[in-house]
Design a protein around this motif. Structure first.
Motif, PDB file in Angstrom:
ATOM      1  N   ARG A   1     -11.890   9.949 -11.906  1.00 34.04           N
ATOM      2  CA  ARG A   1     -10.790   9.671 -12.840  1.00 34.04           C
ATOM      3  C   ARG A   1      -9.450  10.045 -12.224  1.00 34.04           C
ATOM      4  O   ARG A   1      -8.455   9.329 -12.368  1.00 34.04           O
ATOM      5  N   HIS A   2      -9.417  11.163 -11.514  1.00 33.24           N
ATOM      6  CA  HIS A   2      -8.185  11.565 -10.852  1.00 33.24           C
ATOM      7  C   HIS A   2      -7.823  10.605  -9.712  1.00 33.24           C
ATOM      8  O   HIS A   2      -6.645  10.356  -9.453  1.00 33.24           O
ATOM      9  N   ALA A   3      -8.837  10.081  -9.031  1.00 36.24           N
ATOM     10  CA  ALA A   3      -8.578   9.147  -7.937  1.00 36.24           C
ATOM     11  C   ALA A   3      -8.087   7.799  -8.453  1.00 36.24           C
ATOM     12  O   ALA A   3      -7.302   7.115  -7.787  1.00 36.24           O
ATOM     13  N   GLY A   4      -8.573   7.390  -9.627  1.00 38.60           N
ATOM     14  CA  GLY A   4      -8.141   6.132 -10.212  1.00 38.60           C
ATOM     15  C   GLY A   4      -8.632   4.909  -9.473  1.00 38.60           C
ATOM     16  O   GLY A   4      -7.961   3.869  -9.465  1.00 38.60           O
ATOM     17  N   ILE A   5      -9.807   4.994  -8.846  1.00 38.47           N
ATOM     18  CA  ILE A   5     -10.380   3.862  -8.095  1.00 38.47           C
ATOM     19  C   ILE A   5     -11.524   3.274  -8.911  1.00 38.47           C
ATOM     20  O   ILE A   5     -12.577   3.907  -9.064  1.00 38.47           O
ATOM     21  N   PRO A   6     -11.385   2.066  -9.460  1.00 38.61           N
ATOM     22  CA  PRO A   6     -12.427   1.486 -10.323  1.00 38.61           C
ATOM     23  C   PRO A   6     -13.790   1.360  -9.644  1.00 38.61           C
ATOM     24  O   PRO A   6     -14.826   1.597 -10.272  1.00 38.61           O
ATOM     25  N   ALA A   7     -13.796   0.978  -8.351  1.00 40.80           N
ATOM     26  CA  ALA A   7     -15.074   0.802  -7.658  1.00 40.80           C
ATOM     27  C   ALA A   7     -15.832   2.122  -7.559  1.00 40.80           C
ATOM     28  O   ALA A   7     -17.070   2.157  -7.672  1.00 40.80           O
ATOM     29  N   LEU A   8     -15.112   3.204  -7.357  1.00 40.54           N
ATOM     30  CA  LEU A   8     -15.742   4.521  -7.274  1.00 40.54           C
ATOM     31  C   LEU A   8     -16.313   4.926  -8.629  1.00 40.54           C
ATOM     32  O   LEU A   8     -17.427   5.449  -8.721  1.00 40.54           O
ATOM     33  N   THR A   9     -15.567   4.672  -9.686  1.00 39.52           N
ATOM     34  CA  THR A   9     -16.060   4.966 -11.032  1.00 39.52           C
ATOM     35  C   THR A   9     -17.316   4.166 -11.339  1.00 39.52           C
ATOM     36  O   THR A   9     -18.275   4.692 -11.930  1.00 39.52           O
ATOM     37  N   ALA A  10     -17.338   2.896 -10.940  1.00 36.00           N
ATOM     38  CA  ALA A  10     -18.513   2.058 -11.178  1.00 36.00           C
ATOM     39  C   ALA A  10     -19.724   2.570 -10.413  1.00 36.00           C
ATOM     40  O   ALA A  10     -20.854   2.537 -10.919  1.00 36.00           O
ATOM     41  N   GLU A  11     -19.508   3.067  -9.188  1.00 34.97           N
ATOM     42  CA  GLU A  11     -20.621   3.611  -8.403  1.00 34.97           C
ATOM     43  C   GLU A  11     -21.208   4.850  -9.073  1.00 34.97           C
ATOM     44  O   GLU A  11     -22.432   5.034  -9.104  1.00 34.97           O
TER      45      GLU A  11
END
Length: 406
Positions: A177-187
């Motif tokens: 959430r802090h990084a704000g990268i959608p692909a990482l959240t999906a992983e």
């Protein structure tokens, strides 16, 4: 670096490959080539990404060792995603050493994480844990901390430590959430679903039901005698007996466990263990020999007693006998388990991960393809195999790694 290169790098770090390409798509200088390669990798064009990164690495001058090392790390990540497990690990190790020596700790740590992910993928959990233990994620940016926790969770799932896995995934979600990268959240969301989908089947007293991963963990710590058809072992809380290299003996043990507390007829055991439709005296003689071998191997866990009809299992310490089975019974379940991650695999990578010969894996893939369960594309060394993820269950227990106590 000029302002466009800086802006493109920031866009890639935030998970915006199109924004990065808008700034550098028409440039052919080495930094732009490297960033274009990373952008194409994020967009899924791995072949083009690899070619761009190699061009960039060749174009950087002799004094730009850090830039070349970063290209090697990026290419190693592409190799991991494309399941090119034969990619030279020494090149990644040399690049990591260069980055550490020049003070680029974040990219050096990323190289370590790639190494750990490869070890995890091929089931070398002890090495993965040792390598991960040398890394402290605290000073790294949120994306790196999320990657660290994902690896921790992956190892914990394979070790059947679900509480550790849940805690790691929670930390990974916060960092993402802090990084704000959608692909990482999906992983991370995809990894979390493993804990909420059936991982195995429990067969006991003629009935069966699905188990979640945490229920499998609880079963391993229970007082039951478990005939584990995922790992081909027989265990209780104290002892483990592996029958992975004794398929006939394991078939007998499973048949007896499924029938417990009853017995199994001799004809049924002959059919189950030897595949014979009609039992004759030679089959019965062989059955007596194999039952004697099974009795010897399981002497600390259970007895195998003769009955009027056949044989029965009698646990020594356990209160009950259960069978832990795969969520789906399939001859080539191990190959399907790897392909179910949705990535494209070469037969050589599968052979390396499974510890089998490439020809054996190729025969299995041909059989699965004939059944319509997998598909391939490309030819020769570029041929890749894949299948859509199988919904409704996790393949954690199908992958090659020891369970606790093995």
């Amino acid at each position: 670096m000029d302002s466009l290169i800086t802006a493109a790098a920031r866009a890639l770090a935030a998970g915006d490959p199109l924004g990065a390409l808008n700034r550098i798509a028409l440039r052919d200088d080495p930094p732009a080539l490297a960033l274009r390669g990373i952008a194409m990798a994020q967009l899924g064009d791995l072949v083009r990404a690899k070619a761009l990164l190699r061009r960039a690495a060749r174009a950087f001058g002799p004094k730009e060792a850090v830039a070349r090392a970063r290209c090697v790390v990026a290419e190693a990540e592409i190799a991991l995603v494309s399941r090119d497990l034969g990619w030279p690990a020494k090149a990644l190790d040399a690049a990591r050493a260069t980055l550490e020596a020049r003070g680029d700790r974040v990219n050096a740590a990323h190289a370590r994480y790639l190494e750990v992910r490869r070890l995890l993928l091929i089931g070398r959990l002890d090495e993965a844990e040792r390598t991960l233990a040398a890394l402290d994620p605290a000073p790294f940016p949120p994306a790196s901390r999320a990657a660290h926790e994902l690896v921790v969770a992956g190892i914990a799932m394979r070790r059947l430590r679900t509480k550790t896995a849940r805690a790691a995934l929670a930390r990974a979600e916060t960092a993402a959430r802090h990084a704000g990268i959608p692909a990482l959240t999906a992983e991370i969301e995809s990894a979390s679903r493993v804990l909420s989908t059936p991982a195995a089947r429990l067969i006991a007293r003629g009935e069966e039901r699905s188990l979640l991963l945490e229920e499998v963990e609880a079963l391993q710590a229970s007082k039951a005698l478990v005939v584990d058809a995922c790992r081909h072992v027989v265990r209780d809380r104290r002892d483990v007996v592996s029958l992975a290299r004794r398929p006939v003996l394991f078939a007998l043990a499973r048949a007896l466990a499924e029938a417990w507390p009853g017995d199994v007829s001799r004809d049924a055991l002959v059919a189950r263990a030897f595949g014979a439709k009609h039992a004759d005296e030679s089959h019965r003689a062989r059955l007596r020999v194999e039952v004697g071998r099974l009795r010897t191997l399981l002497r600390t866990l259970a007895g195998v007693s003769a009955t009027r009809q056949g044989f029965a299992l009698a646990p020594r310490r356990a209160r009950e006998v259960v069978v832990l089975a795969r969520p789906v019974e399939e001859r080539h379940a191990a190959e399907l388990a790897f392909l179910a991650d949705g990535e494209s695999w070469s037969s050589s990578a599968l052979a390396l991960a499974l510890g089998a010969s490439q020809r054996t894996v190729q025969r299995a893939l041909d059989s699965l393809a004939a059944a319509g369960k997998v598909q391939s594309f490309g030819r020769g060394r570029a041929r890749r195999w894949m299948t859509p993820p199988v919904p409704g269950f996790t393949t954690t227990l199908l992958l090659p790694a020891p369970l606790p106590g093995d």
